[in-house]
Design an enzyme around this catalytic site. Sequence first.
Site, short mmCIF file in Angstrom:
data_model
loop_
_atom_site.label_atom_id
_atom_site.label_comp_id
_atom_site.label_asym_id
_atom_site.label_seq_id
_atom_site.Cartn_x
_atom_site.Cartn_y
_atom_site.Cartn_z
N GLU A 29 -6.72 -9.83 1.13
CA GLU A 29 -6.11 -8.51 1.34
C GLU A 29 -6.53 -7.94 2.69
O GLU A 29 -5.71 -7.39 3.42
CB GLU A 29 -6.49 -7.55 0.21
CG GLU A 29 -5.90 -7.91 -1.14
CD GLU A 29 -4.40 -8.17 -1.10
OE1 GLU A 29 -3.67 -7.42 -0.41
OE2 GLU A 29 -3.94 -9.13 -1.73
N TRP A 48 -4.48 -9.41 5.14
CA TRP A 48 -3.17 -8.79 5.35
C TRP A 48 -3.24 -7.69 6.41
O TRP A 48 -2.32 -7.49 7.20
CB TRP A 48 -2.62 -8.20 4.03
CG TRP A 48 -1.80 -9.20 3.27
CD1 TRP A 48 -2.23 -9.98 2.24
CD2 TRP A 48 -0.42 -9.55 3.50
NE1 TRP A 48 -1.18 -10.79 1.81
CE2 TRP A 48 -0.07 -10.55 2.57
CE3 TRP A 48 0.56 -9.12 4.40
CZ2 TRP A 48 1.21 -11.11 2.50
CZ3 TRP A 48 1.83 -9.67 4.35
CH2 TRP A 48 2.15 -10.66 3.41
N TRP A 84 22.66 2.46 5.40
CA TRP A 84 21.73 3.40 4.76
C TRP A 84 22.44 4.72 4.47
O TRP A 84 23.34 5.12 5.21
CB TRP A 84 20.53 3.70 5.68
CG TRP A 84 19.74 2.49 6.06
CD1 TRP A 84 19.69 1.90 7.29
CD2 TRP A 84 18.90 1.70 5.21
NE1 TRP A 84 18.86 0.80 7.27
CE2 TRP A 84 18.36 0.65 6.00
CE3 TRP A 84 18.54 1.77 3.86
CZ2 TRP A 84 17.50 -0.31 5.48
CZ3 TRP A 84 17.67 0.82 3.35
CH2 TRP A 84 17.16 -0.21 4.16
N ASN A 135 -1.87 0.40 -4.30
CA ASN A 135 -0.97 -0.54 -3.61
C ASN A 135 0.26 -0.91 -4.43
O ASN A 135 1.39 -0.93 -3.92
CB ASN A 135 -1.73 -1.81 -3.22
CG ASN A 135 -0.83 -2.79 -2.49
OD1 ASN A 135 -0.29 -2.48 -1.44
ND2 ASN A 135 -0.63 -3.97 -3.08
P1 FAD Z 1 -8.14 -3.00 -1.51
O1 FAD Z 1 -7.31 -3.65 -2.57
O2 FAD Z 1 -9.54 -2.72 -1.83
O3 FAD Z 1 -8.02 -3.92 -0.23
C1 FAD Z 1 -9.05 -3.99 0.77
C2 FAD Z 1 -8.46 -3.70 2.13
O4 FAD Z 1 -7.48 -4.68 2.46
C3 FAD Z 1 -7.73 -2.38 2.23
O5 FAD Z 1 -8.62 -1.32 2.43
C4 FAD Z 1 -6.79 -2.63 3.40
O6 FAD Z 1 -7.46 -2.43 4.63
C5 FAD Z 1 -6.45 -4.10 3.25
N1 FAD Z 1 -5.16 -4.27 2.57
C6 FAD Z 1 -4.95 -4.39 1.25
N2 FAD Z 1 -3.62 -4.59 0.99
C7 FAD Z 1 -3.01 -4.57 2.21
C8 FAD Z 1 -1.65 -4.71 2.63
N3 FAD Z 1 -0.64 -4.90 1.77
N4 FAD Z 1 -1.39 -4.60 3.95
C9 FAD Z 1 -2.37 -4.40 4.86
N5 FAD Z 1 -3.66 -4.27 4.52
C10 FAD Z 1 -3.98 -4.36 3.21
N6 FAD Z 1 -2.55 0.20 4.06
C11 FAD Z 1 -3.18 0.92 5.00
O7 FAD Z 1 -4.37 0.71 5.25
N7 FAD Z 1 -2.49 1.88 5.70
C12 FAD Z 1 -1.18 2.16 5.47
O8 FAD Z 1 -0.62 3.03 6.14
C13 FAD Z 1 -0.52 1.44 4.45
N8 FAD Z 1 0.78 1.69 4.15
C14 FAD Z 1 1.40 0.97 3.16
C15 FAD Z 1 2.75 1.22 2.88
C16 FAD Z 1 3.40 0.51 1.88
C17 FAD Z 1 4.86 0.78 1.59
C18 FAD Z 1 2.71 -0.48 1.16
C19 FAD Z 1 3.40 -1.27 0.09
C20 FAD Z 1 1.38 -0.75 1.44
C21 FAD Z 1 0.71 -0.04 2.44
N9 FAD Z 1 -0.65 -0.29 2.75
C22 FAD Z 1 -1.26 0.43 3.76
C23 FAD Z 1 -1.37 -1.42 2.15
C24 FAD Z 1 -2.19 -1.14 0.87
O9 FAD Z 1 -1.41 -0.45 -0.05
C25 FAD Z 1 -3.47 -0.36 1.14
O10 FAD Z 1 -4.20 -0.95 2.18
C26 FAD Z 1 -4.36 -0.34 -0.10
O11 FAD Z 1 -3.68 0.23 -1.19
C27 FAD Z 1 -5.61 0.44 0.20
O12 FAD Z 1 -6.43 0.59 -0.94
P2 FAD Z 1 -7.82 -0.15 -1.03
O13 FAD Z 1 -8.61 0.09 0.20
O14 FAD Z 1 -8.44 0.23 -2.31
O15 FAD Z 1 -7.37 -1.67 -1.06
#
Ligand code: FAD
Length: 483
Positions: free
Chosen positions: A281, A284, A312, A347
């Site tokens: 993650e 990503w 759109w 997410n």
């Molecule tokens: P965890 O599950 O603990 O993951 C650890 C870290 O991995 C996160 O803190 C993040 O840095 C990274 N990560 C996880 N999933 C993704 C992903 N799909 N893409 C990129 N990095 C990821 N994330 C953002 O940080 N900023 C945003 O503006 C953002 N916008 C999003 C918009 C949409 C439409 C979607 C579907 C996802 C988006 N995400 C974004 C990705 C993801 O949803 C969040 O990073 C995640 O929910 C953060 O929660 P966490 O730190 O508990 O994640």
Amino acid sequence: MPNENDRNTVLVLFRHDLRLSDNLALCAAANAGRPVAAAFILDEESEGARPLGGARRWWLHHSLTALSKDLKTLGVKLILRRGPMAKTVSALAEETGAATVYWNRRYDPPGIAADTQMKSALQEAGIEAESFAGHLLHEPWRIKTGSGGPYRVFTPFWRALVEHVHPRAPADRPKSLKPFEGDVTGDALEDWQLLPTTPDWAGGLRKTWTPGEAGARARLIAFLDGGGDGYKTRRDRMGDDGTSGLSAHLAHGEITPFQIWQALDGTEELAGEDMLTFRKEVGWREFCWHLLFHNPDLATQNFNSDFDAFPWHRDDRALADWQRGQTGYPVVDAAMRQLWQTGWMHNRARMIVASFLVKHLGLHWRTGEEWFWDTLVDADPASNPANWQWVAGSGADAAPFFRIFNPVLQGEKFDPQGRYVRAFVPEIENLSDKHLHQPWKAPVEALRKAGVSLGETYPRPMVDHKAARENALSAYKSIRNAD
Ligand code: FAD
């Protein structure tokens, strides 16, 4: 103002790296053994700079307060200035008698442009200027495909990252610094008015988050103390606290991926499938930055230009219902209200609401990206547009457009006990689990008993899933036929 011969200070800039540990620019300043001045520059004026959204402004205020306190323990004052990067830093270098300016690199296109301009201006003035890495595990220009280009698909990117990038050990926080003692003033943080006042909508953010380096560390420890237990499956359950919550800390550079890697290394219990998924993650995040670096217009242009012809809709009322969590689909509404109340959204929920906006309502992914930009504490120039485009189908390695989430099935599968919906949509909390995700199917008597009056206390679904799905598919067909 010091004369040429007195120039001795090292000026360290803080931007998206609001931390003292694993901060290579700060370490270099400490190692120089010369007086250190520290500054944060709020730049909303350099060409292309995207003004921060409301939630990130709130976070920034508190993170700067924390950073300023931490620097004070080393005897250093954080100078706040506002203005275009090159001009503001050149002036500050002059005032502090800086012979050297150090900073950690940014990778967003306007940030790169502004920093390049700053470097030239400083060098022209005879000031040493050097940048360091820290925001990402990889430098986006270093990892290349076999044919020498950038990656467009996650899995081979991740393989290359694991194979070629060997994350360095994080650097310790400097034990001491020699503070710059000159009389240079900066702005008062309050004058930047980063906090909301009328109305103050930040109550839920205050309850949920502790911005700053200590808050980031505490989140990481709490996540790993639970061994990240069951992360692989729990990360999809919206009502569980099964993810790290580190995204906003990472976005503000209060913690680095190097620190996360180090924390994950070394113990066997953290070496299993769960933590491999967690690393991916974070991978990503790296991939999104890789995409942005190589596609500077990611927030405004379809990655896949076939989507330029997509028909759109424009519907401000529908957009407002989605934003306010009044769509009549409980899981969508819970998610949009979680976002509004806490500045964060799970997410899985982000994928569901994004799919709903783009496919059920037929609204451009950019309208959703902009709303997230304003309301997310982790709004990120790379991850936000890359993920919106991923859901919309126009992005790199994107979900196919015809994969249209059914919000009822998603709710039933990923919020089976309804904890998530009940937390954010209290007006339907008394419905049974069976009816919670589709109240319109509940018998009249069940609605009455639960105190729900559809169309009054809770909206009826704003669109019919089946019809919306068909409309979306035929809109998609129109761009496929145009090929
Ligand atoms: P965890 O599950 O603990 O993951 C650890 C870290 O991995 C996160 O803190 C993040 O840095 C990274 N990560 C996880 N999933 C993704 C992903 N799909 N893409 C990129 N990095 C990821 N994330 C953002 O940080 N900023 C945003 O503006 C953002 N916008 C999003 C918009 C949409 C439409 C979607 C579907 C996802 C988006 N995400 C974004 C990705 C993801 O949803 C969040 O990073 C995640 O929910 C953060 O929660 P966490 O730190 O508990 O994640």
